[in-house]
Design an enzyme around this catalytic site. Structure first.
Site, PDB file in Angstrom:
ATOM      1  N   HIS A  22       0.052 -24.501  13.450  1.00 47.43           N
ATOM      2  CA  HIS A  22      -1.123 -23.676  13.173  1.00 47.43           C
ATOM      3  C   HIS A  22      -2.243 -24.514  12.568  1.00 47.43           C
ATOM      4  CE1 HIS A  22       1.320 -19.650  12.988  1.00 47.43           C
ATOM      5  NE2 HIS A  22       1.436 -20.285  14.136  1.00 47.43           N
ATOM      6  N   ASP A  32       4.592 -23.591  12.690  1.00 49.89           N
ATOM      7  CA  ASP A  32       3.554 -23.098  11.789  1.00 49.89           C
ATOM      8  C   ASP A  32       2.767 -24.307  11.309  1.00 49.89           C
ATOM      9  OD1 ASP A  32       2.108 -21.579   9.720  1.00 49.89           O
ATOM     10  OD2 ASP A  32       3.623 -20.044  10.026  1.00 49.89           O
TER      11      ASP A  32
END
Length: 477
Positions: free
Chosen positions: A330, A296
């Site tokens: 991300h 992430d």
């Protein structure tokens, strides 16, 4: 008594408006100064003012308290005893020697430095009952009583985790990760997950209704994953040199803490919501010399979700990120999305970002349920090899869940990129999606070169970007 004349009222009103105008001018002037020569001097001052904990020269080897290497014997009690004795003697180092040591959660105390010798690996048990009883924690910006983080300090002062060893959370597609509810992480139809009604929907409903944190009890019978390292309401925190891998959820989570140093840490964990470092409601944070390779966001600065953020009302501020490497993730450095209390004064310099699996370099994400004020975000000397989506993305319509519209208009001001070089910009060089009611203001680019962006610039509801010596896809702006 003589009545006030109309002229006196007019004079008073003019004085009030003049005062407000003067105040606005002072604020604007202050931002102008910060946006020029003193930016990086301010970053230096923040780093210099962060207190780094020191410890008495005493060592407490966990093997002296019954710990056994090999990765099969549960050493939870040995860790607890070593920490307790260290505290009783005024503090020092709790040493984990070479070898693999299995344990349940480790609860740090004031004046304790948990030190992993090179060749040491701490394996955290897959027995979830070991992380009970529940403790005061947080999940995606909402406080709750939940499974203990794997390494946890609550209300402590002068705590550290140092060394050259490895913390292995042993999370995988059979342990912790399936609770995320995604088949890519081992979840199967019909099995419980965090998305079930008694989990995140209930927690978020409690948040909206203002249920006291002490009554937000989850843990056993629920599927909400704990953080790896969480320093909650702590002062003078140091994490240095160690490696974290296979995390259940967020990895480094200083929350409501002050004077936090993350130095030379390696994060290599690709599970769901495996953010590398998430300072939340925290001040005076220094993240330096680290490597993030994550499932992430590499670094995501937070300040609470919706009602919780507005209840706590502590912005994250005075954060310096430098000399770091970001690989998969991300986003490289991200502000949000749990951002309701705001984020101020973030300085990013001398970092490198590069991976075909890195989606954005710098990202700001919020919406009208989160709201928040994001102000004074500075980036300098950034080398980007490749990103998928955008070099800079600002999104005030963020929301992967339903019903993300509310009444709390976000405010974004003063975002500055300087000396940035990007070899492959992805779908967008710059992507800004503001709000008509609250346009993004004060975005500036200086000495920025972006190559290979499919769309150089896409802007909606933002003041014009101020360009200086900036080139995107060979075109000067």
């Amino acid at each position: 008594m003589k009545p006030f004349s109309f002229s006196i009222i007019i004079i008073a009103l003019v004085a009030v408006f003049s005062s407000c105008k003067d105040q606005d001018s002072r604020i604007a002037a202050k931002d102008t100064v910060v946006a020029k020569d003193s930016i990086w001097q301010r970053a230096d001052e923040i780093v210099q003012n962060i207190a780094i904990p020191s410890f008495p020269d005493k060592t407490f080897n966990i093997t002296d308290f019954g710990a056994k290497a090999g990765g099969e014997v549960d050493n939870t009690e040995a860790f607890r005893k070593a920490i307790a004795e260290c505290v009783a003697q005024g503090g020092g180092m709790v040493l984990v020697p070479q070898g693999k040591f299995l344990t349940g959660p480790i609860h740090l105390k004031s004046n304790v430095n948990l030190h992993l010798q090179e060749g040491a690996e701490v394996l955290f048990t897959t027995d979830k009952d070991a992380y009970l009883p529940v403790v005061h924690s947080s999940y995606e910006g909402v406080e709750l009583m939940n499974y203990s983080p794997l390494i946890y300090a609550y209300g402590e002062k002068n705590v550290a985790v140092t060394g050259k060893g490895i913390f292995n959370g042993q999370a995988d597609n059979k342990n912790w990760w399936p609770w995320a509810g995604k088949d890519t992480y081992g979840h199967k139809d019909g099995e419980p997950s965090q998305n079930d009604e008694n989990n995140l929907p209930t927690l978020r409903n409690m948040n909206e209704k203002g249920v006291p944190v002490s009554d937000r009890v989850f843990g056993k019978g629920h599927q909400i994953r704990p953080s790896f390292f969480e320093a909650f309401e702590c002062e003078n925190v140091l994490v240095k040199g160690v490696t974290f891998t296979n995390a259940p959820f967020w990895i480094l989570h200083p929350i409501k803490s002050e004077n936090v140093t993350i130095d030379g840490v390696t994060v290599n964990s690709h599970g769901p919501n495996n953010d590398g470092c998430d300072p939340e409601y925290s001040k005076y944070v220094h993240i330096t010399n680290c490597v993030f390779n994550t499932g992430d966001d590499c670094i995501a600065i937070k300040s609470g979700r919706n009602e919780d953020g507005r209840r706590v009302a502590i912005p994250s501020e005075n954060i310096v990120i430098e000399n770091c490497i970001m690989k998969d993730g991300h986003g490289g450095v991200v502000i949000g999305s749990e951002i309701s209390a705001g984020v101020l004064n973030v300085f990013v310099r001398n970092c490198k970002m590069n991976s075909p699996e890195l989606e954005r370099a710098i990202r700001i994400k919020t919406n009208t349920k989160r709201g928040g004020t994001i102000r004074n975000i500075y980036v300098k000397n950034l080398e980007v090899g490749e990103v998928k989506e955008a070099v800079l993305k600002i999104n005030t319509h963020y929301g992967i869940y339903d019903n993300q519209e509310g009444e709390f208009m976000p405010v974004i001001r003063n975002i500055r990129l300087e000396d940035v070089n990007v070899e492959k910009g992805g779908k967008f060089g710059i992507l800004i999606t503001g709000r008509e009611e609250s346009p993004v203001k004060g975005v500036s680019l200086k000495n920025v070169t972006i190559k290979g962006a499919e769309t150089p610039v896409s802007i909606e509801h933002s003041e014009p970007i101020k360009y200086e010596n900036t080139t995107i896809n060979g075109k000067k702006y």
